[in-house]
Motif scaffolding. Structure first.
Motif, mmCIF file in Angstrom:
data_model
loop_
_atom_site.group_PDB
_atom_site.id
_atom_site.type_symbol
_atom_site.label_atom_id
_atom_site.label_comp_id
_atom_site.label_asym_id
_atom_site.label_seq_id
_atom_site.Cartn_x
_atom_site.Cartn_y
_atom_site.Cartn_z
ATOM 1 N N GLY A 58 0.832 -1.347 0.019
ATOM 2 C CA GLY A 58 0.009 0.218 -0.034
ATOM 3 C C GLY A 58 0.882 1.100 -0.054
ATOM 4 O O GLY A 58 1.963 1.259 -0.361
ATOM 5 N N ASN A 59 0.442 2.300 0.460
ATOM 6 C CA ASN A 59 1.239 3.651 0.585
ATOM 7 C C ASN A 59 1.967 3.713 1.825
ATOM 8 O O ASN A 59 1.711 3.052 2.875
ATOM 9 C CB ASN A 59 0.098 4.764 0.629
ATOM 10 N N PHE A 60 3.176 4.132 1.513
ATOM 11 C CA PHE A 60 4.169 4.284 2.725
ATOM 12 C C PHE A 60 3.870 5.215 3.505
ATOM 13 O O PHE A 60 3.652 6.608 2.853
ATOM 14 C CB PHE A 60 5.682 4.222 2.163
ATOM 15 N N SER A 61 4.107 5.312 4.738
ATOM 16 C CA SER A 61 4.186 6.527 5.751
ATOM 17 C C SER A 61 5.537 6.995 5.744
ATOM 18 O O SER A 61 6.572 6.623 5.321
ATOM 19 C CB SER A 61 3.498 5.947 7.278
ATOM 20 N N ASP A 62 5.364 8.097 6.691
ATOM 21 C CA ASP A 62 6.682 8.989 7.011
ATOM 22 C C ASP A 62 7.695 7.992 7.770
ATOM 23 O O ASP A 62 8.968 8.201 7.608
ATOM 24 C CB ASP A 62 6.341 10.228 7.886
ATOM 25 N N ARG A 94 -0.734 -7.482 5.799
ATOM 26 C CA ARG A 94 0.665 -7.169 4.998
ATOM 27 C C ARG A 94 1.476 -6.159 5.523
ATOM 28 O O ARG A 94 0.671 -4.949 5.321
ATOM 29 C CB ARG A 94 0.368 -7.483 3.614
ATOM 30 N N ALA A 95 2.604 -6.043 5.772
ATOM 31 C CA ALA A 95 3.331 -4.923 6.196
ATOM 32 C C ALA A 95 4.526 -5.025 5.260
ATOM 33 O O ALA A 95 5.224 -5.840 5.158
ATOM 34 C CB ALA A 95 3.518 -4.870 7.580
ATOM 35 N N ASP A 96 4.956 -3.800 4.599
ATOM 36 C CA ASP A 96 6.004 -3.699 4.001
ATOM 37 C C ASP A 96 6.859 -2.463 4.644
ATOM 38 O O ASP A 96 6.545 -1.479 5.109
ATOM 39 C CB ASP A 96 5.905 -3.374 2.517
ATOM 40 N N LEU A 97 8.130 -2.727 4.420
ATOM 41 C CA LEU A 97 8.975 -1.820 5.374
ATOM 42 C C LEU A 97 10.119 -1.304 4.493
ATOM 43 O O LEU A 97 10.915 -2.312 3.838
ATOM 44 C CB LEU A 97 9.737 -2.493 6.489
ATOM 45 N N LYS A 98 10.200 -0.231 4.193
ATOM 46 C CA LYS A 98 11.470 0.500 3.333
ATOM 47 C C LYS A 98 12.703 0.228 4.136
ATOM 48 O O LYS A 98 12.948 -0.060 5.346
ATOM 49 C CB LYS A 98 11.422 1.824 3.175
ATOM 50 N N VAL A 99 14.047 0.423 3.405
ATOM 51 C CA VAL A 99 15.097 0.289 4.123
ATOM 52 C C VAL A 99 15.218 1.387 5.537
ATOM 53 O O VAL A 99 15.045 2.427 4.914
ATOM 54 C CB VAL A 99 16.360 0.363 3.078
ATOM 55 N N ASP A 100 15.392 1.030 6.573
ATOM 56 C CA ASP A 100 15.485 1.622 7.656
ATOM 57 C C ASP A 100 14.182 1.974 8.068
ATOM 58 O O ASP A 100 13.910 2.791 9.230
ATOM 59 C CB ASP A 100 16.475 2.980 7.616
ATOM 60 N N GLY A 101 13.020 1.401 7.650
ATOM 61 C CA GLY A 101 11.633 1.912 7.975
ATOM 62 C C GLY A 101 11.158 0.858 9.151
ATOM 63 O O GLY A 101 11.859 0.007 9.541
ATOM 64 N N VAL A 102 10.467 1.741 10.023
ATOM 65 C CA VAL A 102 10.144 0.978 11.276
ATOM 66 C C VAL A 102 8.670 0.976 11.444
ATOM 67 O O VAL A 102 7.692 1.871 10.822
ATOM 68 C CB VAL A 102 10.630 1.911 12.587
ATOM 69 N N ASN A 103 8.194 0.051 12.053
ATOM 70 C CA ASN A 103 6.708 -0.223 12.549
ATOM 71 C C ASN A 103 6.935 0.259 14.133
ATOM 72 O O ASN A 103 7.308 -0.495 14.918
ATOM 73 C CB ASN A 103 6.376 -1.723 12.394
ATOM 74 N N VAL A 104 6.594 1.309 14.481
ATOM 75 C CA VAL A 104 6.737 1.900 15.606
ATOM 76 C C VAL A 104 6.011 1.204 16.776
ATOM 77 O O VAL A 104 4.919 0.375 16.484
ATOM 78 C CB VAL A 104 6.008 3.474 15.893
ATOM 79 N N LYS A 145 6.412 20.844 19.990
ATOM 80 C CA LYS A 145 7.165 20.433 18.810
ATOM 81 C C LYS A 145 6.903 18.878 18.498
ATOM 82 O O LYS A 145 6.480 18.680 17.113
ATOM 83 C CB LYS A 145 8.714 20.519 18.821
ATOM 84 N N ILE A 146 6.780 18.008 19.546
ATOM 85 C CA ILE A 146 6.521 16.681 19.338
ATOM 86 C C ILE A 146 4.943 16.406 18.900
ATOM 87 O O ILE A 146 4.792 15.731 17.875
ATOM 88 C CB ILE A 146 6.874 15.860 20.405
ATOM 89 N N ARG A 147 4.160 17.195 19.633
ATOM 90 C CA ARG A 147 2.692 17.025 19.131
ATOM 91 C C ARG A 147 2.529 17.478 17.604
ATOM 92 O O ARG A 147 1.479 16.824 17.184
ATOM 93 C CB ARG A 147 2.011 18.093 19.930
ATOM 94 N N LYS A 148 3.173 18.416 17.246
ATOM 95 C CA LYS A 148 2.745 18.505 15.653
ATOM 96 C C LYS A 148 3.099 17.663 14.782
ATOM 97 O O LYS A 148 2.505 17.629 13.710
ATOM 98 C CB LYS A 148 3.890 19.875 15.352
ATOM 99 N N LYS A 149 3.999 16.508 15.097
ATOM 100 C CA LYS A 149 4.149 15.318 14.408
ATOM 101 C C LYS A 149 2.755 14.723 14.243
ATOM 102 O O LYS A 149 2.721 13.675 13.196
ATOM 103 C CB LYS A 149 5.243 14.678 14.602
ATOM 104 N N PHE A 150 1.958 14.413 15.401
ATOM 105 C CA PHE A 150 0.833 13.882 15.426
ATOM 106 C C PHE A 150 -0.571 14.293 15.130
ATOM 107 O O PHE A 150 -1.554 13.707 15.420
ATOM 108 C CB PHE A 150 0.926 13.026 16.813
#
Length: 220
Positions: A71-75, A100-110, A211-216
Motif C-alpha cells: 500500500g502507501n508508505f508512511s513517513d 501485510r506490512a512492507d518496510l522500506k530500508v530503515d523503515g520502522v513499525n513504531v 514540537k513533538i505534538r505537531k507530528k501527530f
C-alpha cells in the motif's frame, strides 16, 4: 457438597481451558458471510450480524486479493494493509484477521500493541529487527529473516525495523477479527493528554512537547 453441585463444578472446570485458549467467541456455524438485507435466516451468536443465505454464498466470498501489492508508505517507511471482516467478509466469525506490512530500508513499525489479540509475524522477504517488551520491561528482540516466525503475546508492546538492504515484507496474523491497535507515540502525544503531565513524565519542556505534538496532529 451435593452430587448436583459437584457435577456443575466439574462442568465449569472443564470449560476453563476453552475460555483461556479462546480469543473471540467460537462460531456455532461453518461461516457467516455478512448480509445487509433484511431477508436473512441465520445470525451470528455474538453480535447478531445478519448472514447471507447459504444458497447465495459463493467461492469469491472466501477469497481476498487486496494484499498482492504494498500500500502507501508512511513517513516512518511503513506500508500496512490490514484485513478484517470489513474488507474480507469471509473472515467474519472466524476469530482471526491479518495484515501485510512492507518496510522500506530503515523503515520502522513504531512500538504499538493489540489489546485483543496475539500476533504471529512471518517474514516473507528481508531482514527485520523484531521484538516485544514484557510487563517487567524486559525486551525480547532479534533479527528475523525470510521464512522465520515470531509471536507477540497479547497486549504487549512490540515493534519492527527493516535492517536489510532492500524492502522487507512481513505477514501478521491475529487470533481476533478485531484485534485493535494503539501506537505508543500517538497515544502519548496525539491524544490530548495534559502538557504538564507529559512534561513531568518525560522531563521535557513545554516547547519540546509542542514540537513533538505537531507530528501527530491531523493533517489538513
Amino acid at each position: 457438597m451435593s452430587p448436583i453441585l459437584v457435577a456443575l463444578f466439574s462442568v465449569f472446570l472443564s470449560l476453563i481451558p476453552h475460555v483461556i485458549l479462546s480469543s473471540d467467541p467460537d462460531p456455532i456455524q461453518d461461516f457467516c458471510i455478512p448480509h445487509t438485507t433484511s431477508n436473512v435466516t441465520r445470525t451470528t451468536r455474538s453480535d447478531m450480524i445478519p448472514c447471507k443465505n447459504l444458497v447465495d454464498v459463493i467461492p469469491e466470498d472466501f477469497i481476498f486479493s487486496g494484499i498482492k501489492h504494498p500500500g502507501n508508505f508512511s513517513d516512518t517507511g511503513l506500508s500496512a494493509i490490514s484485513v478484517s471482516p470489513k474488507t474480507f467478509p469471509g473472515l467474519n466469525t472466524q476469530g482471526m484477521s491479518f495484515v501485510r506490512a512492507d518496510l522500506k530500508v530503515d523503515g520502522v513499525n513504531v512500538p504499538h500493541f493489540h489489546p485483543r489479540a496475539t500476533e504471529i509475524t512471518y517474514v516473507v522477504q528481508g531482514r527485520v529487527y523484531s521484538g516485544f517488551v514484557d510487563s517487567t520491561n524486559r525486551v525480547f528482540a532479534r533479527i528475523i529473516e525470510k521464512g522465520e516466525v515470531m509471536v507477540f503475546p497479547r497486549g504487549l508492546v512490540h515493534f519492527q525495523m527493516n535492517v536489510g538492504r532492500s524492502t522487507a515484507t512481513v505477514f501478521g496474523s491475529f487470533n481476533s477479527q478485531n484485534p485493535g491497535m494503539q501506537k505508543i507515540p500517538s497515544i502519548i502525544f496525539g491524544s490530548g493528554i495534559n502538557d504538564k503531565l507529559l512534561e513531568k513524565a518525560f522531563g521535557l519542556t513545554s516547547k519540546q512537547i509542542g514540537k513533538i505534538r505537531k507530528k501527530f496532529l491531523p493533517k489538513t
